[in-house]
Write a protein that holds these residues in place. Sequence first.
Motif, PDB file in Angstrom:
ATOM      1  N   ARG A  74     -19.535 -15.665  -0.522  1.00 60.34           N
ATOM      2  CA  ARG A  74     -18.711 -16.367  -1.527  1.00 60.34           C
ATOM      3  C   ARG A  74     -19.067 -15.903  -2.922  1.00 60.34           C
ATOM      4  NH1 ARG A  74     -20.302 -21.402   1.415  1.00 60.34           N
ATOM      5  NH2 ARG A  74     -20.854 -22.340  -0.570  1.00 60.34           N
ATOM      6  N   GLU A  75     -20.380 -15.686  -3.139  1.00 59.39           N
ATOM      7  CA  GLU A  75     -20.833 -15.264  -4.472  1.00 59.39           C
ATOM      8  C   GLU A  75     -20.290 -13.886  -4.839  1.00 59.39           C
ATOM      9  OE1 GLU A  75     -22.767 -16.811  -6.826  1.00 59.39           O
ATOM     10  OE2 GLU A  75     -22.466 -18.620  -5.633  1.00 59.39           O
ATOM     11  N   ARG A  76     -19.915 -13.095  -3.843  1.00 55.06           N
ATOM     12  CA  ARG A  76     -19.335 -11.774  -4.133  1.00 55.06           C
ATOM     13  C   ARG A  76     -17.912 -11.878  -4.635  1.00 55.06           C
ATOM     14  NH1 ARG A  76     -21.289  -6.975  -0.160  1.00 55.06           N
ATOM     15  NH2 ARG A  76     -19.739  -5.923  -1.420  1.00 55.06           N
ATOM     16  N   GLY A  77     -17.349 -13.085  -4.569  1.00 54.63           N
ATOM     17  CA  GLY A  77     -15.987 -13.279  -5.093  1.00 54.63           C
ATOM     18  C   GLY A  77     -14.908 -12.928  -4.096  1.00 54.63           C
ATOM     19  N   VAL A  78     -15.190 -13.072  -2.799  1.00 49.63           N
ATOM     20  CA  VAL A  78     -14.169 -12.767  -1.802  1.00 49.63           C
ATOM     21  C   VAL A  78     -13.022 -13.765  -1.889  1.00 49.63           C
ATOM     22  CG1 VAL A  78     -15.746 -11.660  -0.162  1.00 49.63           C
ATOM     23  CG2 VAL A  78     -15.380 -14.128  -0.028  1.00 49.63           C
ATOM     24  N   GLN A  79     -11.837 -13.298  -1.502  1.00 47.48           N
ATOM     25  CA  GLN A  79     -10.695 -14.209  -1.428  1.00 47.48           C
ATOM     26  C   GLN A  79      -9.778 -13.848  -0.266  1.00 47.48           C
ATOM     27  OE1 GLN A  79      -8.090 -13.917  -4.880  1.00 47.48           O
ATOM     28  NE2 GLN A  79      -9.755 -12.901  -5.938  1.00 47.48           N
ATOM     29  N   PRO A  80      -9.022 -14.851   0.224  1.00 48.79           N
ATOM     30  CA  PRO A  80      -8.136 -14.569   1.358  1.00 48.79           C
ATOM     31  C   PRO A  80      -7.057 -13.564   0.991  1.00 48.79           C
ATOM     32  CG  PRO A  80      -8.398 -16.935   1.047  1.00 48.79           C
ATOM     33  CD  PRO A  80      -9.003 -16.273  -0.161  1.00 48.79           C
ATOM     34  N   ILE A  81      -6.680 -12.730   1.972  1.00 47.71           N
ATOM     35  CA  ILE A  81      -5.550 -11.806   1.807  1.00 47.71           C
ATOM     36  C   ILE A  81      -4.315 -12.578   2.272  1.00 47.71           C
ATOM     37  CG2 ILE A  81      -4.527  -9.628   2.555  1.00 47.71           C
ATOM     38  CD1 ILE A  81      -7.312  -8.482   2.876  1.00 47.71           C
TER      39      ILE A  81
ATOM     40  N   THR B 110      -3.460 -22.219  11.885  1.00 47.84           N
ATOM     41  CA  THR B 110      -4.719 -21.694  12.417  1.00 47.84           C
ATOM     42  C   THR B 110      -4.598 -20.181  12.637  1.00 47.84           C
ATOM     43  OG1 THR B 110      -3.965 -22.125  14.674  1.00 47.84           O
ATOM     44  CG2 THR B 110      -5.248 -23.867  13.604  1.00 47.84           C
ATOM     45  N   GLY B 111      -5.721 -19.545  12.934  1.00 51.46           N
ATOM     46  CA  GLY B 111      -5.682 -18.150  13.383  1.00 51.46           C
ATOM     47  C   GLY B 111      -6.195 -17.134  12.396  1.00 51.46           C
ATOM     48  N   LEU B 112      -5.686 -15.910  12.557  1.00 49.81           N
ATOM     49  CA  LEU B 112      -6.249 -14.742  11.872  1.00 49.81           C
ATOM     50  C   LEU B 112      -6.048 -14.777  10.351  1.00 49.81           C
ATOM     51  CD1 LEU B 112      -5.976 -11.090  13.058  1.00 49.81           C
ATOM     52  CD2 LEU B 112      -5.542 -11.658  10.684  1.00 49.81           C
ATOM     53  N   LEU B 113      -7.176 -14.738   9.651  1.00 51.85           N
ATOM     54  CA  LEU B 113      -7.139 -14.664   8.191  1.00 51.85           C
ATOM     55  C   LEU B 113      -8.164 -13.630   7.749  1.00 51.85           C
ATOM     56  CD1 LEU B 113      -6.008 -15.975   5.527  1.00 51.85           C
ATOM     57  CD2 LEU B 113      -8.054 -17.414   5.549  1.00 51.85           C
ATOM     58  N   LEU B 114      -7.715 -12.669   6.925  1.00 49.00           N
ATOM     59  CA  LEU B 114      -8.649 -11.682   6.379  1.00 49.00           C
ATOM     60  C   LEU B 114      -9.119 -12.161   5.014  1.00 49.00           C
ATOM     61  CD1 LEU B 114      -6.903  -8.284   7.248  1.00 49.00           C
ATOM     62  CD2 LEU B 114      -8.500  -9.638   8.607  1.00 49.00           C
ATOM     63  N   ILE B 115     -10.385 -11.906   4.721  1.00 52.67           N
ATOM     64  CA  ILE B 115     -10.975 -12.318   3.445  1.00 52.67           C
ATOM     65  C   ILE B 115     -11.769 -11.138   2.912  1.00 52.67           C
ATOM     66  CG2 ILE B 115     -12.514 -13.989   2.337  1.00 52.67           C
ATOM     67  CD1 ILE B 115     -11.862 -15.979   4.516  1.00 52.67           C
ATOM     68  N   THR B 116     -11.596 -10.830   1.633  1.00 49.88           N
ATOM     69  CA  THR B 116     -12.250  -9.622   1.090  1.00 49.88           C
ATOM     70  C   THR B 116     -12.493  -9.741  -0.413  1.00 49.88           C
ATOM     71  OG1 THR B 116     -12.069  -7.208   0.995  1.00 49.88           O
ATOM     72  CG2 THR B 116     -10.065  -8.418   0.540  1.00 49.88           C
ATOM     73  N   ASP B 117     -13.390  -8.883  -0.917  1.00 50.01           N
ATOM     74  CA  ASP B 117     -13.522  -8.733  -2.372  1.00 50.01           C
ATOM     75  C   ASP B 117     -12.987  -7.360  -2.792  1.00 50.01           C
ATOM     76  OD1 ASP B 117     -15.496  -7.073  -1.382  1.00 50.01           O
ATOM     77  OD2 ASP B 117     -17.116  -7.879  -2.623  1.00 50.01           O
ATOM     78  N   ASP B 118     -12.277  -6.709  -1.860  1.00 47.40           N
ATOM     79  CA  ASP B 118     -11.719  -5.383  -2.112  1.00 47.40           C
ATOM     80  C   ASP B 118     -10.268  -5.551  -2.597  1.00 47.40           C
ATOM     81  OD1 ASP B 118     -10.597  -2.857  -1.929  1.00 47.40           O
ATOM     82  OD2 ASP B 118     -11.577  -2.348  -0.044  1.00 47.40           O
ATOM     83  N   GLY B 119     -10.105  -5.450  -3.907  1.00 47.41           N
ATOM     84  CA  GLY B 119      -8.782  -5.692  -4.500  1.00 47.41           C
ATOM     85  C   GLY B 119      -7.718  -4.738  -3.976  1.00 47.41           C
ATOM     86  N   GLN B 120      -8.136  -3.487  -3.744  1.00 48.06           N
ATOM     87  CA  GLN B 120      -7.158  -2.494  -3.275  1.00 48.06           C
ATOM     88  C   GLN B 120      -6.684  -2.843  -1.856  1.00 48.06           C
ATOM     89  OE1 GLN B 120      -8.749   1.457  -3.573  1.00 48.06           O
ATOM     90  NE2 GLN B 120      -6.832   2.381  -2.936  1.00 48.06           N
ATOM     91  N   LEU B 121      -7.620  -3.238  -1.018  1.00 48.73           N
ATOM     92  CA  LEU B 121      -7.262  -3.626   0.354  1.00 48.73           C
ATOM     93  C   LEU B 121      -6.335  -4.845   0.318  1.00 48.73           C
ATOM     94  CD1 LEU B 121      -7.802  -3.308   3.452  1.00 48.73           C
ATOM     95  CD2 LEU B 121      -9.586  -5.043   3.160  1.00 48.73           C
ATOM     96  N   ASN B 122      -6.693  -5.806  -0.509  1.00 47.18           N
ATOM     97  CA  ASN B 122      -5.880  -7.018  -0.637  1.00 47.18           C
ATOM     98  C   ASN B 122      -4.449  -6.641  -1.031  1.00 47.18           C
ATOM     99  OD1 ASN B 122      -4.872  -9.559  -1.166  1.00 47.18           O
ATOM    100  ND2 ASN B 122      -6.819 -10.309  -1.966  1.00 47.18           N
ATOM    101  N   HIS B 123      -4.355  -5.749  -2.006  1.00 49.28           N
ATOM    102  CA  HIS B 123      -3.028  -5.333  -2.473  1.00 49.28           C
ATOM    103  C   HIS B 123      -2.266  -4.607  -1.365  1.00 49.28           C
ATOM    104  CE1 HIS B 123       0.108  -4.082  -5.148  1.00 49.28           C
ATOM    105  NE2 HIS B 123      -0.053  -2.841  -4.715  1.00 49.28           N
ATOM    106  N   GLN B 124      -2.963  -3.676  -0.703  1.00 50.03           N
ATOM    107  CA  GLN B 124      -2.299  -2.883   0.345  1.00 50.03           C
ATOM    108  C   GLN B 124      -1.724  -3.773   1.438  1.00 50.03           C
ATOM    109  OE1 GLN B 124      -5.467  -0.255   1.616  1.00 50.03           O
ATOM    110  NE2 GLN B 124      -4.477   1.496   0.675  1.00 50.03           N
ATOM    111  N   LEU B 125      -2.488  -4.790   1.828  1.00 56.29           N
ATOM    112  CA  LEU B 125      -2.051  -5.593   2.967  1.00 56.29           C
ATOM    113  C   LEU B 125      -1.108  -6.716   2.578  1.00 56.29           C
ATOM    114  CD1 LEU B 125      -5.366  -5.734   5.011  1.00 56.29           C
ATOM    115  CD2 LEU B 125      -3.297  -4.438   5.523  1.00 56.29           C
ATOM    116  N   SER B 126      -1.119  -7.115   1.324  1.00 57.92           N
ATOM    117  CA  SER B 126      -0.227  -8.216   0.967  1.00 57.92           C
ATOM    118  C   SER B 126       1.027  -7.744   0.233  1.00 57.92           C
ATOM    119  CB  SER B 126      -0.973  -9.302   0.174  1.00 57.92           C
ATOM    120  OG  SER B 126      -1.728  -8.731  -0.846  1.00 57.92           O
TER     121      SER B 126
END
Length: 235
Positions: A92-99, A107-123
């Motif tokens: 959490r301290e790394r600043g991750v957020q749900p994609i 319920t179910g599959l949720l990706l969470i990351t601090d990788d802004g580029q990945l977040n952008h690519q997938l959303s």
Amino acid sequence: MQLERILQSHGFGTRKACRAMIRHQRVAIAGTIHEDPFAEIATDGLVFTVDGSDWPYCEFASVVLNKPAGYECSRKPQHHPSVLELLPLPLRERGVQPIGRLDEDTTGLLLITDDGQLNHQLSSGKRKVPKVYLATTKHPLDQEQLDHLLAGVLLADEIEPVVAVAAEKIDDHHLRLTLTEGKYHQVKRMVAAVGNRVEALHREALGELSLPADLQPGQWRWLTPADFVLLGVTR
Ligand code: URA
């Protein structure tokens, strides 16, 4: 990289706090306690241990969570705890957020990351990453409803109809729906627009990545290189 910097970059607190953790013998590498905060450590393939828990060195932290009901996908939740509370503090301290977001009761599959580029690519809507949902419906499903979902429905406040790329009746009350957009309450609104109602909603897959079968509700794991291939992104 210096050991204390490695810990700091992985969410374990200030450099001073990380230095103290190392000096208090709380940090090990390959089973050996490391007491020198300034030791230069190779980060390639590194797994370090803090208080007995393993942490892979990773420039970005990306995980898959089996989201249980009763959690909000916001960093500042209003009525329920945040999904981020299901993760350990250093993540959490790394600043991750749900994609993208799932509703509190989904319920179910949720990706969470601090990788802004990945977040952008997938959303990003442009990439049209398929999202597969299993919806439990209040009323029996019929072919007319499926055809309507596939042909497209016009939702309130939308100019263009939204279409399901696949709509499969599993049984009278279970619908597998694949969407490539991620509009607010999209599944619930689409199902309502064809005269039915979603009673429960579960996300089964994102791209080719299915929710890992061994991940219980509330559990998470790191994304692996194979997962990135299934998601269609290079990392
Ligand atoms: N569509 C919904 O209606 N809710 C979700 O949580 C996800 C997609």
